[in-house]
Design an enzyme around this catalytic site. Structure first.
Site, PDB file in Angstrom:
ATOM      1  N   HIS A 488      12.406  50.025  51.678  1.00  9.68           N
ATOM      2  CA  HIS A 488      11.764  48.720  51.689  1.00  9.68           C
ATOM      3  C   HIS A 488      11.421  48.638  50.307  1.00  9.68           C
ATOM      4  CE1 HIS A 488      11.835  48.881  55.928  1.00  9.68           C
ATOM      5  NE2 HIS A 488      11.406  50.059  56.132  1.00  9.68           N
ATOM      6  N   GLU A 506       5.545  52.411  55.611  1.00 10.25           N
ATOM      7  CA  GLU A 506       5.339  52.787  57.142  1.00 10.25           C
ATOM      8  C   GLU A 506       5.089  54.167  57.068  1.00 10.25           C
ATOM      9  OE1 GLU A 506       9.303  51.208  57.806  1.00 10.25           O
ATOM     10  OE2 GLU A 506       9.996  53.330  58.393  1.00 10.25           O
ATOM     11  N   HIS A 563      15.246  56.144  53.561  1.00  8.64           N
ATOM     12  CA  HIS A 563      14.888  56.780  54.728  1.00  8.64           C
ATOM     13  C   HIS A 563      15.645  56.360  56.179  1.00  8.64           C
ATOM     14  CE1 HIS A 563      12.638  52.983  54.886  1.00  8.64           C
ATOM     15  NE2 HIS A 563      12.533  53.132  56.089  1.00  8.64           N
ATOM     16  N   ARG A 583      19.413  47.560  53.432  1.00  5.62           N
ATOM     17  CA  ARG A 583      20.290  48.624  54.103  1.00  5.62           C
ATOM     18  C   ARG A 583      21.035  49.350  52.952  1.00  5.62           C
ATOM     19  NH1 ARG A 583      22.432  45.988  58.106  1.00  5.62           N
ATOM     20  NH2 ARG A 583      20.803  46.313  59.759  1.00  5.62           N
TER      21      ARG A 583
END
Ligand code: ZN
Length: 703
Positions: A488, A506, A563, A583
């Site tokens: 991200h 996150e 991740h 991605r």
């Protein structure tokens, strides 16, 4: 059609039209208008053949058709078999909390034509009219079609005192029946509740009045009461304006044998909820209240027998009031109110309710629904304390939203008992105000509202922190298969490249995983050059870094961290409420025959090089001290804690809001049962939180 083609005039008090005119002008400008209707069974729509045929809905339809530019909202606050005494105690929670622009009140066939009900009605009218949302208030009187009786004489005095418009069916429809021009049987099968034709006629009388106001909308009107400083003095003792309703979630009591009903309530007409039940002679419950008026609300049941109780104020048994749960009617269970203290001495009083008669063949328990207490604020300040209690904010329990994904499984059902849509359900959005999955409040006064709606309309619940949206999103993820490898951006990169979006941070708490589980966190590139080479040339085995994890591990994923969740892992994710994902690699899998889109350049731009060391990436959180809030992370966007409860714990909720997820076991929060899979928010200023049982919770907030 009954009454068709005639204009039935029902205005018995013109009142001041200032607020009504302003409300109509607002609608004409295309602004949103919220219409609210408060009353008894007729307002609820009893005996109309559908909710859209109820007079209240028909009046709402008029607003819609008259003001096509405006969005018009409809709130039906009708509850059958209830009076303005209950109305005064519930108008805030059932109507005013939605900040209505227009409110119509009817209780003329529910109230009796007595001075007592003049006082309760005045309390209701004052409370509604003086609310800070300043609604345009209209009063309406239904009438019994079999004998022309209603409480109009008493109610009219209130309308006159406050210069409020009042229309009357006693004046519009009853004479027509008396003169034989309308037939009672064509309007109402039972002499009281209108049928569809009757509802149409009632609506017609109201609409005819609204049309008159509409026609004069642009004519100047003097300021109404409450707009300047002119406040009329009450015409009664006015002890009901500040009525508060106590149920099991907002009161304290000492109970012996009385049990709290904690089942969830399905809308305001699901009336026998949130109270207490008792079955045996000698069962007792005791309250301490402050005020001058006390009433008990309980169920009178048509299924008999049920126990009989007695209410005693201040220990004066000789003046005890019998609360007979048996109902000698057949039209259904009744929500009954008995006044047990009227214009009593100001100050504290005790109320004790005791079962004095139970039977071997009782078919249901005695159901105590609430205690309604009020006092006169004008005379003293004793209500201060009670109002504070009334402002006690509720715990917000939410219904999760589920997401089916190709990589999802069925553990959300098997381990958490959720009703998931399929055996490929990957995500449970447990606390979310995101437009792709907005959680709905499950119970209590905000039931049915979405979290985003609540955030917008009741910012005080979240510490009025001024953010444009609810900032966090809590998910439970069940990965049956590997998820694609992703990264991200941070706020700066997302802001520049993604239309001003936020980046995303996150974190994960591992709920369950196989013995040899691993996650992909970080990568093996040592320099930016190496990173670009590995990604562009697809050297994935060299690039990807797997780190072993076990149940109870905690992982913070800062922006720029590569991740991926691997198959077999279940975790709780706390994240910023945003969704910009790049991605990096998808294992060359095909979806619908095609590989999913990768974001190579963006990934190279945002991935942090070198990655955080494996030791610094994963934190062990399985064996932290029990019964304390263990901080797992504190970053710019959130704080996350873990709490294992093994004995009663008391914490102070001092954050703008606190999200809690029960991930293991069961217990209670402030007396309300909670279990694995439940998620709730403790609002701003909630204060003391008492937790007990045997359970594990993950909590989060923004600071
Ligand atoms: Zn992610």
């Amino acid at each position: 059609m009954v009454g068709c083609g005639r204009d039935y005039q029902g205005m018995i008090n013109r009142g001041n039209w200032h607020r009504l005119k302003e409300c109509m002008k607002k609608a004409r400008r295309g602004e949103k208008i919220i219409t609210g209707f408060l009353g008894g069974s007729i307002t609820q729509g009893s005996l109309s053949s559908g909710p859209e045929l109820c007079y209240a809905y028909l009046v709402f339809q008029w607003w819609r058709e008259k003001f096509p530019l405006a969005e018009i909202e409809f709130i039906n606050g009708g509850i059958g078999g209830t009076t303005s005494q209950f109305g005064a105690a519930r108008v805030k929670g059932h109507i005013l909390k939605y900040k209505p622009d227009f409110v119509l009140i009817e209780f003329a066939v529910n109230d009796e034509n007595t001075e007592f009900f003049q006082e309760t009605y005045e309390g209701l009218v004052r409370k509604t009219y003086m609310d800070k949302c300043k609604p345009a208030l209209m009063l309406m009187n239904n009438v019994r079609y079999d004998n022309g009786i209603n409480a109009e004489q008493q109610h009219l005095k209130v309308a006159q005192a406050y210069e409020l418009p009042m229309v009357s069916m006693k004046s519009a429809i009853w004479p027509e029946i008396m003169w034989g021009r309308l037939k009672e049987a064509e309007l109402s099968p039972d002499g009281l509740h209108p049928n569809d034709a009757g509802h149409r006629l009632v609506a017609q009388v109201i609409i005819s009045f609204l049309e008159q106001v509409y026609a004069e909308m642009d004519k100047e009107e003097t300021l109404a009461f409450g707009e300047g400083d002119r406040l009329p003095a009450p015409i009664t003792a006015n002890a009901y304006e500040n009525a508060i309703r106590y149920q099991n979630f907002n009161s304290e009591s000492k109970a012996e044998g009385f049990l709290e009903d904690l089942s969830s309530q399905n809308g305001i007409t699901d009336i026998f909820k949130r109270g207490w039940t008792a079955s045996r002679k000698g069962d007792k419950i005791r309250f301490e209240v402050e005020g001058t008026e006390i009433a008990v609300q309980y169920r009178k049941s048509v299924n008999k027998p049920v126990p009989v109780a007695r209410a005693v104020v201040d220990g004066r048994e000789d003046q005890g009031v019998i609360l007979d749960g048996n109902f000698e009617e057949d039209w259904g269970d009744s929500l009954h109110i008995d006044t047990i203290a009227r214009h009593a001495q100001e100050g504290k009083h005790t109320v004790e309710i005791e079962i004095v008669e139970s039977h071997e063949n009782d078919v249901a328990p005695f159901y105590l629904v609430s205690l309604i207490v009020s006092g006169n604020e004008n005379k003293n300040n004793i209500l201060k304390n009670m109002e504070d209690k009334d402002k006690m904010k509720p715990i917000l329990f939410l219904n999760p939203v589920f997401k089916e994904t190709i990589w999802g499984g069925s553990k959300l059902r098997e381990q958490y008992g959720y009703d998931i849509p399929s055996d490929t359900t990957g995500e449970c959005w447990a606390v979310s105000a995101h437009p792709n999955g907005d959680c709905v409040v499950k119970e209590g006064e905000y039931q049915g509202m979405t979290l985003s709606e609540l955030w917008e309309k009741n910012p005080e619940l979240f510490g009025s922190c001024g953010l444009d949206r609810f900032p966090l999103l809590t998910k439970i993820i069940d990965a049956r298969e590997n998820l694609s490898i992703q990264v991200h951006p941070n706020d700066a990169y997302a802001g520049e490249h993604e239309n001003g979006s936020l980046g995303k941070t996150e974190c994960w708490y591992i709920l369950d995983c196989p013995e040899d589980a691993a996650l992909i966190i970080g990568h093996n590139a040592g320099t930016e050059k190496e990173l670009e080479e590995m990604i562009r040339q697809g050297k994935w085995t060299e690039f990807i870094r797997e780190i072993p994890v076990k149940k109870g591990d905690f992982i913070q994923i800062d922006p720029g961290t590569v991740h991926a969740i691997k198959g077999g892992i279940m975790l709780l994710e706390t994240q910023q409420n945003s969704d910009i994902t790049y991605r990096v690699y998808d294992y060359d899998r095909l979806s619908d025959g095609k590989p999913r889109q990768l974001h190579i350049q963006q990934s190279i731009d945002v991935i942090t090089v070198p990655a955080l060391s494996p030791e610094d990436s994963v934190k062990e959180a399985a064996n932290l001290p029990a019964n304390v809030m263990n901080e797992l992370i504190s970053c710019d966007y959130y704080k996350v804690w873990k709490l294992d409860v093994t004995e009663p714990v008391s914490i102070e909720q001092t954050h703008p809001f606190l999200i809690m997820s029960v991930v293991e076991g069961e217990g209670c929060v402030n007396g309300r049962k909670i279990e694995k899979g439940e998620h709730f928010i403790l609002p701003d200023g909630f204060g003391k939180v008492e937790l007990e049982g045997n359970m594990q919770l993950i909590a989060s907030s923004i600071k």
